[in-house]
Design a protein around this motif. Sequence first.
Motif, short mmCIF file in Angstrom:
data_model
loop_
_atom_site.label_atom_id
_atom_site.label_comp_id
_atom_site.label_asym_id
_atom_site.label_seq_id
_atom_site.Cartn_x
_atom_site.Cartn_y
_atom_site.Cartn_z
N HIS A 45 31.79 78.19 -107.52
CA HIS A 45 33.01 78.96 -107.21
C HIS A 45 33.26 79.07 -105.71
O HIS A 45 32.47 79.66 -104.99
CB HIS A 45 32.96 80.36 -107.82
N GLU A 142 40.80 79.76 -112.40
CA GLU A 142 40.31 81.14 -112.48
C GLU A 142 41.38 82.08 -113.01
O GLU A 142 42.08 82.75 -112.27
CB GLU A 142 39.83 81.62 -111.09
N HIS A 169 41.20 86.67 -115.16
CA HIS A 169 40.79 87.16 -113.84
C HIS A 169 40.67 88.67 -114.02
O HIS A 169 40.19 89.12 -115.07
CB HIS A 169 41.82 86.74 -112.76
N HIS A 216 34.43 87.70 -114.95
CA HIS A 216 35.68 88.51 -114.99
C HIS A 216 36.09 88.96 -116.38
O HIS A 216 36.98 89.80 -116.50
CB HIS A 216 36.89 87.75 -114.40
N HIS A 237 30.55 83.04 -111.45
CA HIS A 237 30.26 83.83 -110.23
C HIS A 237 30.08 85.31 -110.55
O HIS A 237 30.96 86.12 -110.31
CB HIS A 237 31.31 83.58 -109.14
N ARG A 248 31.94 93.87 -113.13
CA ARG A 248 31.97 92.40 -113.10
C ARG A 248 30.61 91.75 -113.40
O ARG A 248 30.51 90.56 -113.58
CB ARG A 248 32.39 91.94 -111.69
N ASP A 349 31.28 82.18 -104.32
CA ASP A 349 32.55 82.87 -104.09
C ASP A 349 32.94 82.88 -102.61
O ASP A 349 33.71 83.75 -102.18
CB ASP A 349 32.48 84.31 -104.63
ZN ZN Z 1 36.58 85.72 -109.02
#
Ligand code: ZN
Length: 401
Positions: A45, A142, A169, A216, A237, A248, A349
Amino acid sequence: MHYILLFKPVMKKFHAFIFAMMILVAGKTQDYKKVHKEAIVCDTHNDIISVTIEKGYQFDTDLTGKTHSDLNRMLQGGLDIQVFSIFCDSLQPSPYKFANREIDSLYAWIHRNPARMVLVTTPSQLQRAVTRHKLGAMLGVEGGHMIEDDISKLDSLYKRGVRYMTLTHNNNTSWATSAQNESDTLQHLPHKGLTDFGKQVVKKMNSLGMMVDLSHTGEQTFWDVIATTKKPVLVSHSNAYALCPVYRNLKDDQIKAVAKNGGVIQLNFYPRFLDSTVARRQDAFLKKHKAEKDSIMASGRDESFAEDLIYDKYSAEVAALQAPFHFLLDHLDYIVKLAGVDYVGLGGDFDGIPFTPQQLTDVTKYPLITKALMDRGYSKKDIFKIMGGNFIRVFTANTPH
Ligand SMILES: [Zn+2]
């Protein structure tokens, strides 16, 4: 005289000791660099496409000091495979169109740099990119809102090279609920988890060979996918909830379920998701500068733009929010102990997070992860799995033969 006689042998021993230490340190330094070079390093990611579009930057120029990533720095960091995130927020009037614009950006970079990067859509292309020492560029969408409730758009995205889709997301789609919305107890949800259409999306992704990404997504969506999918899942991620309880991150039973499914959890580098003390301190920082942020937004800029300016302007305060590097390794160790070494990898990320952990400040720093794994006693074989092998296994299992 006496003291010289006494002193010299000691000095000799001391010098020999220093020399031995230097050889040891040099050997170790060389070792970790060698192991890092030998490993197929995959990160699942990175948000640099969105940043370049938003700010008008070019990925194949030197963006040091402006971003976490650019082409040269990725190669310098020993990255073999990077999954580039295709992202737009749900407020975009035409998310599918925007997704394609982002894909166009990546295609243009590849077109301009054929000797340094190549599109990867199959495991054999991945291996070829590695042997040719090019950055293998993969695509992940995403947010399921980008298919605009139309399953044929999944086919089109697949044909353009997209190999994973994160079902949500932070926003819900009409067919899957997100972690943010499911964890908001005040919000009334018309449904929770996957609808029948959502299950069709998962099955279609399975048959196409597009990995189902569960970062997510809400817990109910997570469990509905686990019950529906016929292929190993990707969590591109996210981290361990037990060490940092944010919505998350994955709870222990979710981590075990990913392992049972044969999937993989790729760790996010965002300090807010690594160190449980960061959220409170970061929120206090943003509250302190709220008036300034509001005035930037009053001039017509969106919230993330305003926050970026605040983070840049008060960089000394932001530095205090950077979690120590060891937190990343702690999450990794935790997942390894709970589920095994076959189910964890990296999804940093970079360029999607406003600040990084200490030391891990941009894409050139991946070798430090290999070094830290060696320092913690991981074998070369296990390091190869963590740095990319586990992800390649999941990618291969999802690819039709
Ligand atoms: Zn994200």
